[in-house]
Design a protein around this motif. Sequence first.
Motif, PDB file in Angstrom:
ATOM      1  N   ASP A  11      94.732  70.341 109.009  1.00  0.00           N
ATOM      2  CA  ASP A  11      95.774  70.065 108.356  1.00  0.00           C
ATOM      3  C   ASP A  11      95.844  71.049 107.111  1.00  0.00           C
ATOM      4  O   ASP A  11      94.872  71.752 106.604  1.00  0.00           O
ATOM      5  CB  ASP A  11      95.611  68.647 107.538  1.00  0.00           C
ATOM      6  CG  ASP A  11      96.777  68.276 106.507  1.00  0.00           C
ATOM      7  OD1 ASP A  11      97.951  68.354 106.982  1.00  0.00           O
ATOM      8  OD2 ASP A  11      96.561  67.613 105.421  1.00  0.00           O
ATOM      9  N   GLY A 172      91.165  66.700 108.032  1.00  0.00           N
ATOM     10  CA  GLY A 172      92.245  66.476 107.279  1.00  0.00           C
ATOM     11  C   GLY A 172      91.786  65.822 106.053  1.00  0.00           C
ATOM     12  O   GLY A 172      90.590  65.487 105.682  1.00  0.00           O
ATOM     13  N   ASP A 178      95.157  61.726 109.432  1.00  0.00           N
ATOM     14  CA  ASP A 178      94.557  62.844 110.130  1.00  0.00           C
ATOM     15  C   ASP A 178      93.271  62.074 110.901  1.00  0.00           C
ATOM     16  O   ASP A 178      93.185  62.757 112.060  1.00  0.00           O
ATOM     17  CB  ASP A 178      94.071  63.637 109.088  1.00  0.00           C
ATOM     18  CG  ASP A 178      95.116  64.336 108.130  1.00  0.00           C
ATOM     19  OD1 ASP A 178      96.177  64.696 108.876  1.00  0.00           O
ATOM     20  OD2 ASP A 178      94.991  64.552 106.892  1.00  0.00           O
ATOM     21  N   SER A 189      86.783  64.217 114.301  1.00  0.00           N
ATOM     22  CA  SER A 189      87.607  64.497 112.970  1.00  0.00           C
ATOM     23  C   SER A 189      86.653  64.775 111.925  1.00  0.00           C
ATOM     24  O   SER A 189      85.300  64.393 111.938  1.00  0.00           O
ATOM     25  CB  SER A 189      88.408  63.005 112.779  1.00  0.00           C
ATOM     26  OG  SER A 189      87.452  62.205 112.189  1.00  0.00           O
TER      27      SER A 189
END
Length: 231
Positions: A11, A172, A178, A189
């Motif tokens: 991001d 993110g 995110d 992630s």
Amino acid sequence: MLKDIKVIAFDIDGTLYPDYRLYRKLVFYVLRHAKFYMHFLAVRKILHRTAPLSDFYEYQGRLLAEELGCSVDEARFKIDSIVYKGLTPYLEKTKPFSHVEECFSKIKEAGYRIALLSDFPPSQKGDTWGLLKYCDVVLGSEESGALKPSKYPFGILSLKMNVRPEEILYVGNSIKYDVCGSKNAGMKSALIMSRAEIFFRRLFGKPSRAEDIGTDILFSDYRQFTNLVLQ
């Protein structure tokens, strides 16, 4: 944990630079356009819950036109001039986190491919503080027709990179948009969170560890992230 990862995607806003550096520059600009931003943020809140659209910008314009009581063309002009173009000078002058380029350089050298996926147009950030030269794909989720946490922009990212979702690590700063968005799309992630926020979350009994938040990696600075990825 990262043995199958081929792509590390980031991001931009709040992830490559700290939000506060931008917000303090924007105080008077936002106050000057306070009415507009109040309605625009209400529209974006709706769009974060909306299914993929064939023409995101048209629908965004129609929603804002209803909010402001103006024509769709006028609403779209205001979005373009106040948000997309209007914020560009402030974004270009906002410094990124320390060691971001060092991180990009090292993970690229290690063989990872790099992508950017942002809810706002990446072009707002010019050359993105010199990081574009490391990127294989740069996407704005609006172009896909949906904002995060929809799985759709993450799916488009996967297709553009020609890898399976589980081969992407998405980085993110938002748990809702995110972390949850990328995990629901089948990706791994990573979440950037300041040490101060981690401390206060712990103090007030909120989830403050990666496993409790639901992310694979929790980090506070980019040298730490680089070491976690390359260890």
